[in-house]
Design a protein around this motif. Structure first.
Motif, PDB file in Angstrom:
ATOM      1  N   GLU A 104      24.067  15.331 -18.481  1.00 35.61           N
ATOM      2  CA  GLU A 104      23.307  16.371 -17.193  1.00 35.61           C
ATOM      3  C   GLU A 104      22.005  16.332 -17.190  1.00 35.61           C
ATOM      4  OE1 GLU A 104      25.577  19.849 -15.463  1.00 35.61           O
ATOM      5  OE2 GLU A 104      27.589  19.237 -15.908  1.00 35.61           O
ATOM      6  N   PHE A 105      21.056  15.859 -16.664  1.00 35.69           N
ATOM      7  CA  PHE A 105      19.235  15.992 -16.665  1.00 35.69           C
ATOM      8  C   PHE A 105      18.901  16.292 -15.751  1.00 35.69           C
ATOM      9  CE2 PHE A 105      21.939  13.523 -20.372  1.00 35.69           C
ATOM     10  CZ  PHE A 105      21.039  13.465 -21.446  1.00 35.69           C
ATOM     11  N   SER A 106      18.321  17.160 -15.318  1.00 36.93           N
ATOM     12  CA  SER A 106      17.209  16.945 -14.392  1.00 36.93           C
ATOM     13  C   SER A 106      15.760  15.993 -14.619  1.00 36.93           C
ATOM     14  CB  SER A 106      17.221  18.732 -13.608  1.00 36.93           C
ATOM     15  OG  SER A 106      18.032  19.266 -14.050  1.00 36.93           O
ATOM     16  N   LEU A 107      15.942  15.512 -13.572  1.00 37.88           N
ATOM     17  CA  LEU A 107      14.254  15.042 -13.542  1.00 37.88           C
ATOM     18  C   LEU A 107      13.368  16.260 -12.578  1.00 37.88           C
ATOM     19  CD1 LEU A 107      15.100  11.347 -12.997  1.00 37.88           C
ATOM     20  CD2 LEU A 107      14.477  12.368 -14.899  1.00 37.88           C
ATOM     21  N   ILE A 108      12.112  16.807 -13.207  1.00 42.84           N
ATOM     22  CA  ILE A 108      11.338  16.939 -12.495  1.00 42.84           C
ATOM     23  C   ILE A 108       9.715  16.166 -12.043  1.00 42.84           C
ATOM     24  CG2 ILE A 108      10.076  20.168 -12.661  1.00 42.84           C
ATOM     25  CD1 ILE A 108      12.499  20.664 -15.035  1.00 42.84           C
ATOM     26  N   LEU A 109      10.096  16.307 -10.640  1.00 38.73           N
ATOM     27  CA  LEU A 109       8.942  16.177 -10.389  1.00 38.73           C
ATOM     28  C   LEU A 109       7.602  17.358  -9.319  1.00 38.73           C
ATOM     29  CD1 LEU A 109      11.338  13.866  -9.494  1.00 38.73           C
ATOM     30  CD2 LEU A 109      10.250  13.201  -7.604  1.00 38.73           C
ATOM     31  N   ASP A 110       6.951  16.752 -10.321  1.00 36.77           N
ATOM     32  CA  ASP A 110       5.281  17.452 -10.224  1.00 36.77           C
ATOM     33  C   ASP A 110       5.309  17.456  -8.315  1.00 36.77           C
ATOM     34  OD1 ASP A 110       5.731  19.300 -12.420  1.00 36.77           O
ATOM     35  OD2 ASP A 110       4.524  17.724 -13.601  1.00 36.77           O
ATOM     36  N   LYS A 111       4.640  16.451  -8.431  1.00 31.60           N
ATOM     37  CA  LYS A 111       4.394  15.324  -7.404  1.00 31.60           C
ATOM     38  C   LYS A 111       5.588  14.340  -7.031  1.00 31.60           C
ATOM     39  CE  LYS A 111       0.369  12.589  -6.079  1.00 31.60           C
ATOM     40  NZ  LYS A 111      -0.636  11.997  -6.124  1.00 31.60           N
ATOM     41  N   ASN A 112       5.633  14.891  -5.869  1.00 28.59           N
ATOM     42  CA  ASN A 112       6.983  13.401  -5.164  1.00 28.59           C
ATOM     43  C   ASN A 112       5.674  12.795  -3.706  1.00 28.59           C
ATOM     44  OD1 ASN A 112       8.397  11.963  -3.365  1.00 28.59           O
ATOM     45  ND2 ASN A 112      10.050  13.618  -3.183  1.00 28.59           N
ATOM     46  N   PRO A 113       5.628  11.526  -3.955  1.00 30.44           N
ATOM     47  CA  PRO A 113       4.874  10.846  -2.923  1.00 30.44           C
ATOM     48  C   PRO A 113       5.687  10.278  -1.440  1.00 30.44           C
ATOM     49  CG  PRO A 113       5.508   9.126  -5.195  1.00 30.44           C
ATOM     50  CD  PRO A 113       5.937  10.983  -5.494  1.00 30.44           C
ATOM     51  N   LEU A 114       7.251  10.396  -1.627  1.00 33.80           N
ATOM     52  CA  LEU A 114       7.396  10.068  -0.127  1.00 33.80           C
ATOM     53  C   LEU A 114       7.394  11.671   0.510  1.00 33.80           C
ATOM     54  CD1 LEU A 114      10.489   9.027  -1.426  1.00 33.80           C
ATOM     55  CD2 LEU A 114       8.411   7.925  -1.085  1.00 33.80           C
ATOM     56  N   VAL A 115       6.612  12.707  -0.125  1.00 37.31           N
ATOM     57  CA  VAL A 115       6.690  13.780   0.478  1.00 37.31           C
ATOM     58  C   VAL A 115       5.227  14.034   1.107  1.00 37.31           C
ATOM     59  CG1 VAL A 115       8.877  14.752   0.260  1.00 37.31           C
ATOM     60  CG2 VAL A 115       6.528  15.510  -1.232  1.00 37.31           C
ATOM     61  N   GLU A 116       4.397  13.037   0.801  1.00 36.27           N
ATOM     62  CA  GLU A 116       2.594  13.329   0.433  1.00 36.27           C
ATOM     63  C   GLU A 116       2.485  13.814   1.682  1.00 36.27           C
ATOM     64  OE1 GLU A 116      -1.177  10.559  -0.677  1.00 36.27           O
ATOM     65  OE2 GLU A 116       0.896  10.923  -1.744  1.00 36.27           O
ATOM     66  N   ILE A 128      14.226   6.227 -17.124  1.00 34.89           N
ATOM     67  CA  ILE A 128      14.284   6.043 -16.248  1.00 34.89           C
ATOM     68  C   ILE A 128      13.115   7.084 -15.398  1.00 34.89           C
ATOM     69  CG2 ILE A 128      14.862   7.173 -13.845  1.00 34.89           C
ATOM     70  CD1 ILE A 128      18.084   6.938 -14.835  1.00 34.89           C
ATOM     71  N   ALA A 129      12.679   8.182 -16.373  1.00 33.40           N
ATOM     72  CA  ALA A 129      11.649   9.162 -15.541  1.00 33.40           C
ATOM     73  C   ALA A 129       9.800   8.511 -16.022  1.00 33.40           C
ATOM     74  CB  ALA A 129      11.808  10.672 -16.305  1.00 33.40           C
ATOM     75  N   GLN A 130       9.645   7.372 -17.313  1.00 37.05           N
ATOM     76  CA  GLN A 130       9.141   7.347 -18.839  1.00 37.05           C
ATOM     77  C   GLN A 130       9.127   6.245 -17.720  1.00 37.05           C
ATOM     78  OE1 GLN A 130       9.700   8.109 -22.318  1.00 37.05           O
ATOM     79  NE2 GLN A 130       9.590  10.171 -22.286  1.00 37.05           N
ATOM     80  N   ASN A 159       0.891  -0.660  -0.132  1.00 36.12           N
ATOM     81  CA  ASN A 159       0.013   0.202  -0.278  1.00 36.12           C
ATOM     82  C   ASN A 159       1.039   1.303  -0.202  1.00 36.12           C
ATOM     83  OD1 ASN A 159      -1.519   1.937   1.211  1.00 36.12           O
ATOM     84  ND2 ASN A 159      -2.977   0.741   1.726  1.00 36.12           N
ATOM     85  N   LYS A 160       0.722   2.376  -1.159  1.00 34.92           N
ATOM     86  CA  LYS A 160       1.082   3.594  -1.043  1.00 34.92           C
ATOM     87  C   LYS A 160       1.820   4.374   0.093  1.00 34.92           C
ATOM     88  CE  LYS A 160       0.313   7.094  -3.074  1.00 34.92           C
ATOM     89  NZ  LYS A 160       0.037   8.543  -3.665  1.00 34.92           N
ATOM     90  N   GLY A 220       5.103   5.645  -9.598  1.00 35.96           N
ATOM     91  CA  GLY A 220       3.762   6.198 -10.673  1.00 35.96           C
ATOM     92  C   GLY A 220       3.125   7.823 -10.208  1.00 35.96           C
ATOM     93  N   ILE A 221       4.458   7.863 -10.565  1.00 34.50           N
ATOM     94  CA  ILE A 221       4.833   8.828 -11.164  1.00 34.50           C
ATOM     95  C   ILE A 221       5.694   9.152 -12.796  1.00 34.50           C
ATOM     96  CG2 ILE A 221       3.999  10.289  -9.609  1.00 34.50           C
ATOM     97  CD1 ILE A 221       7.240  10.815  -9.350  1.00 34.50           C
ATOM     98  N   THR A 222       5.488  10.053 -13.292  1.00 35.49           N
ATOM     99  CA  THR A 222       5.713  10.860 -14.065  1.00 35.49           C
ATOM    100  C   THR A 222       6.483  11.890 -14.850  1.00 35.49           C
ATOM    101  OG1 THR A 222       5.204   8.996 -15.607  1.00 35.49           O
ATOM    102  CG2 THR A 222       6.789  10.573 -17.578  1.00 35.49           C
TER     103      THR A 222
END
Length: 181
Positions: free
Chosen positions: A102-114, A78-80, A15-16, A88-90
């Motif tokens: 060099e790349f950045s992954l930009i998380l609109d929603k981070n489930p670990l900080v819900e 990694i992202a997709q 369970n998430k 559960g996010i992209t």
């Protein structure tokens, strides 16, 4: 006795909410155990690295992705695929330099900080989700890629987005075996 070929193996999902709350309790305990934020960050990274080295096998088996030919292709996978499969996010991907390492992954929603409203008092340099950096770094090293993975921005620290930076340092040499004729 063998398994029927048409059946796929059953994967147990946790369970998430339970995972997120357990992770929060882990970080809270680490904050009690270590005085310095750097020690907590290092421990989370080390834990993530261990997870990443094992998780990559599961990822490769379940995702059926082929061989990647560029750093941008790896970052897109990694992202997709990986983030979608496990969190559960992209996240969106941006390239940060002209040499395309060099790349950045930009998380609109981070489930670990819900369930996290803010960092604990006096813990301004804590990277709450540093476990993710370790997971990515460990998984990349298992496929012979050395990378520096760090949090560049974090919503918990007042930034507008959560951004993970990936800098590919060098491709590790694969051992090449000569076949005797």
């Amino acid at each position: 006795m063998s398994r029927p070929a048409h059946r796929r193996p059953a994967y147990h999902k946790i369970n998430k909410d339970l995972f997120v709350l357990t992770y929060g309790a882990l970080v809270a305990q680490l904050c009690k155990d270590y005085e310095k934020d750097e020690d907590v960050n290092q421990y989370l990274d080390k834990m993530g690295y261990g997870i990443g080295t094992r998780l990559v096998e599961d990822f490769l088996a379940r995702s059926c992705v082929g061989r990647c030919h560029s750093y941008s292709e790896i970052t897109d996978i990694i992202a997709q695929v990986a983030f979608k499969m496990y969190l559960g996010i992209t996240p969106s991907v941006t390239c940060n330099n002209s040499s395309r390492n060099e790349f950045s992954l930009i998380l609109d929603k981070n489930p670990l900080v819900e369930f996290v409203e803010e960092l604990p008092a006096g813990r301004s340099s804590l990277c709450y989700c540093n476990l993710l950096c370790g997971i990515i770094r460990g998984a990349l090293e298992m496929v012979h890629l050395t990378a520096d993975v760090t949090f560049l921005q974090d919503r918990l620290k007042g930034d507008s987005v959560t951004e993970i930076g990936i800098k590919f340092l060098k491709k590790q040499e694969e051992k090449k075996y000569r076949w005797k004729k």
